[in-house]
Design an enzyme around this catalytic site. Structure first.
Site, PDB file in Angstrom:
ATOM      1  N   SER A   1       0.853  -1.190   0.000  1.00 22.46           N
ATOM      2  CA  SER A   1       0.000   0.000   0.000  1.00 22.46           C
ATOM      3  C   SER A   1       0.888   1.239   0.000  1.00 22.46           C
ATOM      4  O   SER A   1       1.705   1.397  -0.909  1.00 22.46           O
ATOM      5  CB  SER A   1      -0.946  -0.025   1.206  1.00 22.46           C
ATOM      6  OG  SER A   1      -1.852   1.052   1.162  1.00 22.46           O
ATOM      7  N   THR A   2       0.784   2.099   0.998  1.00 26.35           N
ATOM      8  CA  THR A   2       1.541   3.349   1.025  1.00 26.35           C
ATOM      9  C   THR A   2       3.043   3.078   0.918  1.00 26.35           C
ATOM     10  O   THR A   2       3.605   2.329   1.701  1.00 26.35           O
ATOM     11  CB  THR A   2       1.253   4.117   2.328  1.00 26.35           C
ATOM     12  OG1 THR A   2      -0.156   4.281   2.459  1.00 26.35           O
ATOM     13  CG2 THR A   2       1.930   5.480   2.311  1.00 26.35           C
TER      14      THR A   2
ATOM     15  N   HIS B   1      -2.744  -1.228  -3.312  1.00 23.06           N
ATOM     16  CA  HIS B   1      -3.895  -0.346  -3.147  1.00 23.06           C
ATOM     17  C   HIS B   1      -3.778   0.838  -4.096  1.00 23.06           C
ATOM     18  O   HIS B   1      -2.936   1.720  -3.904  1.00 23.06           O
ATOM     19  CB  HIS B   1      -3.988   0.155  -1.709  1.00 23.06           C
ATOM     20  CG  HIS B   1      -4.248  -0.927  -0.703  1.00 23.06           C
ATOM     21  ND1 HIS B   1      -3.976  -0.786   0.633  1.00 23.06           N
ATOM     22  CD2 HIS B   1      -4.766  -2.176  -0.859  1.00 23.06           C
ATOM     23  CE1 HIS B   1      -4.317  -1.894   1.274  1.00 23.06           C
ATOM     24  NE2 HIS B   1      -4.788  -2.749   0.390  1.00 23.06           N
TER      25      HIS B   1
ATOM     26  N   MET C   1      -0.157   1.166   5.105  1.00 26.99           N
ATOM     27  CA  MET C   1      -0.866   1.459   6.340  1.00 26.99           C
ATOM     28  C   MET C   1      -2.051   0.511   6.498  1.00 26.99           C
ATOM     29  O   MET C   1      -2.558  -0.051   5.533  1.00 26.99           O
ATOM     30  CB  MET C   1      -1.348   2.911   6.360  1.00 26.99           C
ATOM     31  CG  MET C   1      -2.360   3.290   5.313  1.00 26.99           C
ATOM     32  SD  MET C   1      -2.697   5.077   5.373  1.00 26.99           S
ATOM     33  CE  MET C   1      -4.235   5.152   4.454  1.00 26.99           C
TER      34      MET C   1
ATOM     35  N   ASP D   1      -4.576  -4.672   6.090  1.00 26.70           N
ATOM     36  CA  ASP D   1      -4.955  -5.534   4.970  1.00 26.70           C
ATOM     37  C   ASP D   1      -3.831  -6.513   4.652  1.00 26.70           C
ATOM     38  O   ASP D   1      -2.680  -6.121   4.511  1.00 26.70           O
ATOM     39  CB  ASP D   1      -5.278  -4.678   3.735  1.00 26.70           C
ATOM     40  CG  ASP D   1      -5.885  -5.493   2.607  1.00 26.70           C
ATOM     41  OD1 ASP D   1      -6.538  -6.515   2.891  1.00 26.70           O
ATOM     42  OD2 ASP D   1      -5.717  -5.092   1.439  1.00 26.70           O
TER      43      ASP D   1
END
Length: 347
Positions: free
Chosen positions: A167-168, A193, A287, A290
Site C-alpha cells: 500500500s503506502t 492499493h 498502512m 490488509d
C-alpha cells in the site's frame, strides 16, 4: 492538547477552504497555513515548520514534481498529493510518489459520496502520516541510492507462485523489488492499493523498465513464469484453477478492509485453492492491516512468508500487523527480499 499541523497548497481558494474544513473536522489537526503556489509554500514551510503538507499535482509557476524534488531533501516531511483520477493525473501522481510523496488522495467528482470518500481518505492518510519514516523519503529507498552488485545466481524454483501485497510506499518498493526479478521466477501476483486508471499506467511503466513482463491483470489469464500480474483498480485479484492449470480471477465483490483490490482477497484465494504450500507470500510497506490475516492463513498451510522490515518501510503498518499476528516467517530489508525469495524458492 497540541494539535498536529498541516499546510494546504492549492491554487484555488475554494479548494483550500474545503480541504481546511475537512482537516479541522478532526480535533487532532490544525491547518497553520495556506499557499497558492510552491513559492508561497516554501516560505510557509520555513516559517511554520508543519508536520504534513497537502499539495495539488497541478501548480502554477513550478511543476509539482520539481517542487517535491527540491523541497524534500531540505525539509523531509510527508506530502499528500491531491490528484485527478484521469490518466494524466495518474501519471503525474506516480511521478510524485517516485519523487518522495507520501501518498495521494483522488479529487472528488462533486457527488456527496465522492466528497465524503475523499474526506475520509485524507483524514486516514493524515493519521497514518504520523508514522512516516523520514529516513525513507523516496518511497522506502532513495532513488539515487545504489545497492552493491549481488551475485546473479539462478534459482531452480519449486515454489509455483509469488503473492505480494502493498500500500503506502508500495509503488516505489515494488519497482525496486521487481528490478531484481528475471524470467526464471514463478508468476507474481500483486495487490497494490490503487484506484482505476492508476494500475494500468503503473503496470505499463514497470513493463517498460523491467526484465519481466508486467501487466494489469485480466480475468482468466493463464499464469506464466516471468510474468507479473497487477490487480486492476477497483477489482480484486485472486488465483483459480481450471482443469490442471492456474489462472487469474478478477472479481468486484465487496471491499475488504476498506480496499478493492484487497491483499487479503489475493492471499485467501491461494489459501482456498490449497496452493499455499507451493507459494511465497510477501507483505510490503503500507498502512492498516490488509493482508495480515490472509498471510497467516497462507503460512498455516505451508506458505513461506516474508515481511518488509520496519527500517525500510515508508509506513510500517501492514507488515507490523502481520508480524505481530505471527504471519511472517522472515522479516528482511527491502533490498534483501529477492535474495530471500531465491533462498527459499527451492525449498
Amino acid at each position: 492538547m497540541n494539535k498536529h499541523t498541516v499546510i494546504v497548497v492549492d491554487d484555488q481558494r475554494s479548494v483550500r477552504s474545503m480541504i481546511k474544513r475537512w482537516i479541522e473536522s478532526d480535533p487532532n489537526w490544525e491547518v497553520i497555513g495556506e499557499a497558492a503556489n510552491p513559492f508561497e509554500a516554501r516560505d510557509l514551510i520555513v516559517e511554520k515548520q508543519p508536520e504534513v503538507m497537502t499539495l495539488d499535482v497541478h501548480m502554477p509557476g513550478m511543476d509539482g514534481i520539481v517542487f517535491l524534488k527540491k523541497l524534500l531533501p531540505q525539509h523531509p516531511m510527508p506530502v499528500i498529493m491531491f490528484s485527478s483520477s484521469t490518466t494524466e493525473g495518474a501519471s503525474i501522481t506516480l511521478e510524485a510518489l517516485e519523487a518522495g510523496a507520501f501518498d495521494y488522495v483522488t479529487k472528488p467528482i462533486g457527488t456527496p459520496e465522492s466528497l465524503t470518500e475523499a474526506k475520509e481518505d485524507l483524514l486516514s492518510k493524515l493519521k497514518e502520516s504520523l508514522n512516516f519514516n523520514k529516513s525513507n523519503i523516496n518511497g522506502s529507498l532513495k532513488t539515487q541510492l545504489s545497492f552493491p552488485n549481488k551475485e546473479k545466481r539462478k534459482t531452480n524454483f519449486k515454489r509455483k507462485f509469488i503473492l505480494i501485497g502493498s500500500s503506502t510506499g508500495g509503488t516505489t518498493a515494488l519497482r525496486k523489488l521487481l528490478d531484481d526479478v528475471d524470467e526464471t521466477f514463478p508468476p507474481i501476483l500483486i495487490a497494490q492499493h490503487m484506484p482505476e486508471n492508476f494500475t494500468a499506467l503503473f503496470a505499463q511503466r514497470l513493463n517498460a523498465e523491467l526484465k519481466v513482463q508486467v501487466k494489469e491483470a485480466k480475468d482468466k489469464e493463464i499464469l506464466q513464469p516471468g510474468h507479473v500480474y497487477i490487480a486492476p483498480g477497483n477489482y480484486h485479484l485472486g488465483i483459480q484453477k481450471i482443469g490442471s492449470e492456474y489462472y487469474t480471477r478478477i472479481t468486484q465483490t465487496d471491499k475488504k478492509n476498506g480496499h478493492r483490490p484487497s491483499v487479503d482477497v489475493l492471499f485467501e484465494s491461494a489459501a482456498e485453492k490449497e496452493i499455499a504450500g507451493s507459494s511465497i507470500g510477501i507483505i510490503l510497506t503500507g498502512m492498516g492491516n490488509d493482508g495480515a490475516k490472509g498471510l497467516l492463513q497462507l503460512k498455516e498451510q505451508g506458505c513461506l512468508t516474508i515481511g518488509q522490515n520496519r527500517e525500510t518501510c515508508v509506513v510500517y503498518g501492514m507488515p507490523k500487523v502481520a508480524y505481530e499476528l505471527g504471519a511472517v516467517t522472515y522479516q528482511v530489508p527491502l533490498d534483501e527480499i529477492v535474495d530471500k525469495i531465491k533462498e527459499v524458492g527451492s525449498l
